[in-house]
Design a protein around this motif. Sequence first.
Motif, short mmCIF file in Angstrom:
data_model
loop_
_atom_site.label_atom_id
_atom_site.label_comp_id
_atom_site.label_asym_id
_atom_site.label_seq_id
_atom_site.Cartn_x
_atom_site.Cartn_y
_atom_site.Cartn_z
N HIS A 1 0.55 -1.02 0.10
CA HIS A 1 0.07 0.26 -0.03
C HIS A 1 0.62 1.07 -0.10
O HIS A 1 0.75 2.26 -1.19
CB HIS A 1 -1.03 -0.43 0.81
CG HIS A 1 -1.82 1.00 1.74
ND1 HIS A 1 -2.47 2.32 0.88
CD2 HIS A 1 -1.40 2.11 3.35
CE1 HIS A 1 -2.37 3.27 1.69
NE2 HIS A 1 -1.91 3.14 2.18
N HIS A 10 3.41 9.31 5.52
CA HIS A 10 2.58 8.37 5.04
C HIS A 10 2.74 7.53 4.96
O HIS A 10 2.75 6.31 6.13
CB HIS A 10 1.94 8.30 3.71
CG HIS A 10 1.02 7.09 3.78
ND1 HIS A 10 1.81 5.65 2.59
CD2 HIS A 10 -0.22 7.45 3.75
CE1 HIS A 10 0.48 4.91 2.50
NE2 HIS A 10 -0.33 5.70 3.25
N HIS A 46 2.94 4.36 8.20
CA HIS A 46 2.14 2.79 8.62
C HIS A 46 3.69 1.81 8.76
O HIS A 46 3.18 0.94 9.40
CB HIS A 46 2.18 2.23 6.75
CG HIS A 46 0.91 3.08 6.45
ND1 HIS A 46 -0.01 1.87 6.27
CD2 HIS A 46 0.48 3.66 5.68
CE1 HIS A 46 -1.13 2.43 6.12
NE2 HIS A 46 -0.98 3.33 5.68
FE LIG Z 1 -2.13 5.15 3.84
#
Ligand SMILES: [Fe+2]
Length: 425
Positions: free
Chosen positions: A75, A166, A170
């Motif tokens: 992702h 980001h 994660h």
């Molecule tokens: Fe994300």
Amino acid sequence: MPPASSSSVVRHRHDGNITDIRTVGSAPSDVRSVWATTFRAVRAETERRASPLGPEDQVVQSMPDASPTKWHRAHTTWFFEQFLLVPHLPGYQVFDADFAYLFNSYYVAAGPRHARPRRGLLTRPELGRVAAYRTHVDGAVEQLIAGADEAALPELLRILEIGLHHEQQHQELLLTDILHAFAQNPIAPAYDEDWRLPRPQPKSARGFVELPSGLHTIGFAGEGYSFDNEGPAHQVYLRPVRIARGLVSNAQWLDFMADGGYATPSLWLSDGWATVEAERWNAPGYWRKADGFWMQFTLAGLKPVEPDAPVSHVSFYEADAFARWAGKDLPSEAEWEVAARAGLLDEAFGVVWQWTRSAYSPYPGFRAASGALGEYNGKFMINQMVLRGSSHATPAGHARASYRNFFYPPARWQFSGVRLADYTI
Ligand SMILES: [Fe+2]
């Protein structure tokens, strides 16, 4: 991370659990290489955190809120592909046309996506293919950084920087999610037997300190990176309050438990009490009683609860009930930020996130950006509570005084703890 107009050094520390990214001034001509170095360091940190985990570990999803390691790795890669490479690198070929569907998380404007609770069913693509995806995108990003027109560079670096922050978010989730997955395993596996747990707090962390009342400015302003939800900076009025220098300890939490904290409805918000009953909570998350002693499941495996260490893995509901039991309150996020900026807090960062009593809502004048990246924070500004600080699993340099983390009130799989406030002054 470095702003587009300057450059930075990157320190990648392998003695702990963190990648440390700090900015310093250097020649503008180094900007591209510095950003490429920063990009490589952040991407490598994700792989370092995944490296103790085998293929079976990386595919498991233990609850809808937690994602598999393999999914995190893919992702974060999709994020760069979707928002940076596809729109900005001429001739870029997506690695696999199916991946946008599999690895989009919640960006409605970026297209349809696989259902979140079903991420653990993705046995394919296999790990090797996800690794190849990362390599493919890494190469293309570096090509973009090196070859972009000077005029286009600031906008590209702006998106790159969001992608890096980001990915750092994660990186923490990768650990909290694998902790939750391993906690379901009766043999209590260790992610890393040398994982360093939060240590007992220093004596200086005891007691309360008074905040200066009156008008204060909170929110992000100035140089460097911030998420959109940290602004606009604005004034708030604080009434007189004292805030705890340190964090609530396991010993204090044991007192709360021994005093019937989890069995006294009057201490709890209605939703909180309903959750206590439904989930049969009688201790913080990951605590287990063995032979009369409380143990805590951690990334280092099952360990005795250390009385002087800060409590962790408590929900907002529990934090709120504890504060009520203690005759105190949780600080507002504004109080927390003012105190942190004034240097009044011990262990503000790098230990456990701290629940505040503030609902996660937009600051006055906040507007989400247009387009898919505008979905990053703004659409979640309902029904969640703000946590401040950072945890020992947060990549170094990622958080700051204005940083607003947010989770739903029952959530307790994050490294979430408690700092108290006191209005009886
Ligand atoms: Fe994300």
